[in-house]
Design an enzyme around this catalytic site. Sequence first.
Site, PDB file in Angstrom:
ATOM      1  N   GLN A 141      -3.647 -24.481  12.787  1.00 25.42           N
ATOM      2  CA  GLN A 141      -4.366 -23.872  11.794  1.00 25.42           C
ATOM      3  C   GLN A 141      -5.717 -23.560  12.443  1.00 25.42           C
ATOM      4  O   GLN A 141      -6.622 -22.730  12.131  1.00 25.42           O
ATOM      5  CB  GLN A 141      -4.694 -24.434  10.522  1.00 25.42           C
ATOM      6  N   ASP A 180      -3.249 -17.416  17.270  1.00 20.96           N
ATOM      7  CA  ASP A 180      -3.309 -17.363  18.511  1.00 20.96           C
ATOM      8  C   ASP A 180      -4.794 -17.796  19.137  1.00 20.96           C
ATOM      9  O   ASP A 180      -4.778 -18.406  20.315  1.00 20.96           O
ATOM     10  CB  ASP A 180      -3.359 -15.862  19.010  1.00 20.96           C
ATOM     11  N   ASN A 231       3.225 -34.166   7.450  1.00 25.94           N
ATOM     12  CA  ASN A 231       2.384 -33.619   6.360  1.00 25.94           C
ATOM     13  C   ASN A 231       3.293 -32.719   5.576  1.00 25.94           C
ATOM     14  O   ASN A 231       4.027 -31.971   5.745  1.00 25.94           O
ATOM     15  CB  ASN A 231       1.333 -32.673   6.994  1.00 25.94           C
ATOM     16  N   GLU A 232       3.479 -33.243   4.233  1.00 32.21           N
ATOM     17  CA  GLU A 232       4.100 -32.171   3.219  1.00 32.21           C
ATOM     18  C   GLU A 232       5.567 -32.088   3.369  1.00 32.21           C
ATOM     19  O   GLU A 232       5.972 -30.752   3.701  1.00 32.21           O
ATOM     20  CB  GLU A 232       3.361 -30.826   3.029  1.00 32.21           C
ATOM     21  N   ASN A 260      -1.323 -35.245  -1.066  1.00 32.98           N
ATOM     22  CA  ASN A 260      -1.916 -33.879  -0.937  1.00 32.98           C
ATOM     23  C   ASN A 260      -1.675 -33.411  -2.539  1.00 32.98           C
ATOM     24  O   ASN A 260      -0.660 -33.284  -2.921  1.00 32.98           O
ATOM     25  CB  ASN A 260      -1.231 -33.012   0.021  1.00 32.98           C
ATOM     26  N   TYR A 306      -3.141 -30.221  -5.106  1.00 31.33           N
ATOM     27  CA  TYR A 306      -3.915 -29.019  -5.460  1.00 31.33           C
ATOM     28  C   TYR A 306      -3.782 -28.448  -6.841  1.00 31.33           C
ATOM     29  O   TYR A 306      -4.795 -28.130  -7.396  1.00 31.33           O
ATOM     30  CB  TYR A 306      -3.501 -27.938  -4.451  1.00 31.33           C
ATOM     31  N   GLU A 351      -5.240 -34.766   0.888  1.00 31.56           N
ATOM     32  CA  GLU A 351      -5.915 -33.363   0.979  1.00 31.56           C
ATOM     33  C   GLU A 351      -6.131 -33.067  -0.515  1.00 31.56           C
ATOM     34  O   GLU A 351      -5.399 -33.452  -1.467  1.00 31.56           O
ATOM     35  CB  GLU A 351      -4.803 -32.220   1.399  1.00 31.56           C
TER      36      GLU A 351
HETATM   37  C1  NOJ Z   1      -1.390 -27.927   2.322  1.00 32.01           C
HETATM   38  C2  NOJ Z   1      -1.177 -27.661   3.792  1.00 32.01           C
HETATM   39  O1  NOJ Z   1      -1.156 -29.250   4.457  1.00 32.01           O
HETATM   40  C3  NOJ Z   1      -2.468 -27.088   4.558  1.00 32.01           C
HETATM   41  O2  NOJ Z   1      -2.134 -26.813   5.800  1.00 32.01           O
HETATM   42  C4  NOJ Z   1      -2.643 -25.938   3.875  1.00 32.01           C
HETATM   43  O3  NOJ Z   1      -3.564 -25.144   4.364  1.00 32.01           O
HETATM   44  C5  NOJ Z   1      -3.092 -26.275   2.487  1.00 32.01           C
HETATM   45  N1  NOJ Z   1      -2.259 -27.068   1.603  1.00 32.01           N
HETATM   46  C6  NOJ Z   1      -3.717 -25.122   1.618  1.00 32.01           C
HETATM   47  O4  NOJ Z   1      -2.745 -24.412   1.213  1.00 32.01           O
END
Ligand code: NOJ
Length: 505
Positions: free
Chosen positions: A38, A71, A185-186, A329, A331, A398
């Site tokens: 990212q 990129d 991760n996830e 994580n 959200y 996260e």
């Molecule tokens: C979880 C992910 O680990 C991360 O890569 C992503 O950008 C965020 N959620 C937000 O969607």
Amino acid sequence: MAYWTTIIGLLALTQLGLAKYTKFPEGFTFGVATASHQIEGAWNVSGKSENVWDRLTHTRPWMIADGTNGDIACDSYNRYREDVEELVYLGVDFYRLSLSWARILPTGRIDYVNPDGIRYYNDLLNALAEQNIEPLVTLFHWDLPQALQDLGGWANPRMIDYFQDYADLCFREFGDRIKSWITFNEPYEICEDAYGDEKKAPAIDSHGVGNYLCSDTLLKAHAEVFHLYNETYRPVQNGNIMISINSIWYEPSDPADAEQVALAEIANQFKFGWFAHPIFSEEGGYPAIMIENVARQSAAEGLRIPRLQQFDDYWIDRIRGTSDILGINHYTTHLITGPGVDPIAKSPSWLKDIGAVTTMEVGGDSASEWLRIVPTGFANLLRWCKSSYNDPPIFITENGCSDRGELEDYNRIKYFNDYLTEILNVIYDDGVNVLGYTAWTLMDNFEWRAGFSERFGLYYVNITDPERPRTAKLSADYYKQLCATREIPQDDRFKDPALRVRTEL
Ligand code: NOJ
């Protein structure tokens, strides 16, 4: 008139952050996170090979909302010193970053180690050490070398060996400076979104099949790497190792409806329990309800062997207990409205296997359709983790909210305020053992299939400028104050002036 006064009063109360608790306990730590693909860019520079996201964005650019790719991204490969400066400004205790497998091992296998990959991460780790910022390092944050995907990726059980070799190298090369590791991760997003759907690269869309092949491999690979660290590296490096599981937390749309309540529990077992139960529950293995539901659906589909089967005793044992801490994580929260097949479910699929209808019609807005703002859902998830998994130590790896590019990001600040408040509530009122918090993310970055159209950063990044200048948003100052005082900021300047004015009416 009285009605409006009450509404405005209530708004004012929440806006003023009149929370029960504002101060974090002694020892609680704060950090921010990013992930290699990212932010790094330099996708084909100095020996790095193609990963699954390079392949997807280059061959199917229409799958990315704004046609961007990784990129160059934030160009952190060249500008990591600027990243470190931002971390210093924020005053964080730790920085969660991930390693690019394809930069370190271009073939994915251990036959050739790319010296530049090792050099890059050594430089970054040393720059962090100079500033006393602890690294929290994720081994796999979605950017699988394409060479391994060509062999089937996580649907291929041989990945257990490849992941182990890669992890072994990383522990050996970098482990002297790393006290906290994350294997995956996830896992849900890796298996369901990338193999069971096309929401993430490599977008295999083998719904109801590839997703479960993936989880079998991934959980075994995780366990092997945990044991490797535990037996060989922990005695000399003294660190810890965990997995970060994402939850969309499910709640009944009507809490008084017993059927919806039961279905929400099933959905949480399918979503969070799929990966948490084998590792954190006392009995181990996939949740019984998953095995049951998938077996029933598979039989109805005329299959001889269910699409998901329980691990044998050896693997149940080998996987159980393989995480020092529960990394979460989190959200958002979605709702369950009733039994049946969700209208968006493919057949067969994980969603159909759940047997419930879901909706996102809940909470406040963000820039991401899926991200509904429901702070109380976070508290419910944390309490559920405490009771389901025998009171594990929890680390929030996260949490964050998206914007569309504004610098005065009051919505994000409010999100942090409300979600952090819920963490304090469960720590003090329910005794949930939360050790630390990670904001996603340091700076706006390549948000996967959303490209740069949804921005989660504390820093704004101008991706049309080759210098990739970063500008602190208001939330960066909010977070800086949080890190400095260990207390949720209450200052007026962090409150949305629109709401401030309304409260004065
Ligand atoms: C979880 C992910 O680990 C991360 O890569 C992503 O950008 C965020 N959620 C937000 O969607």
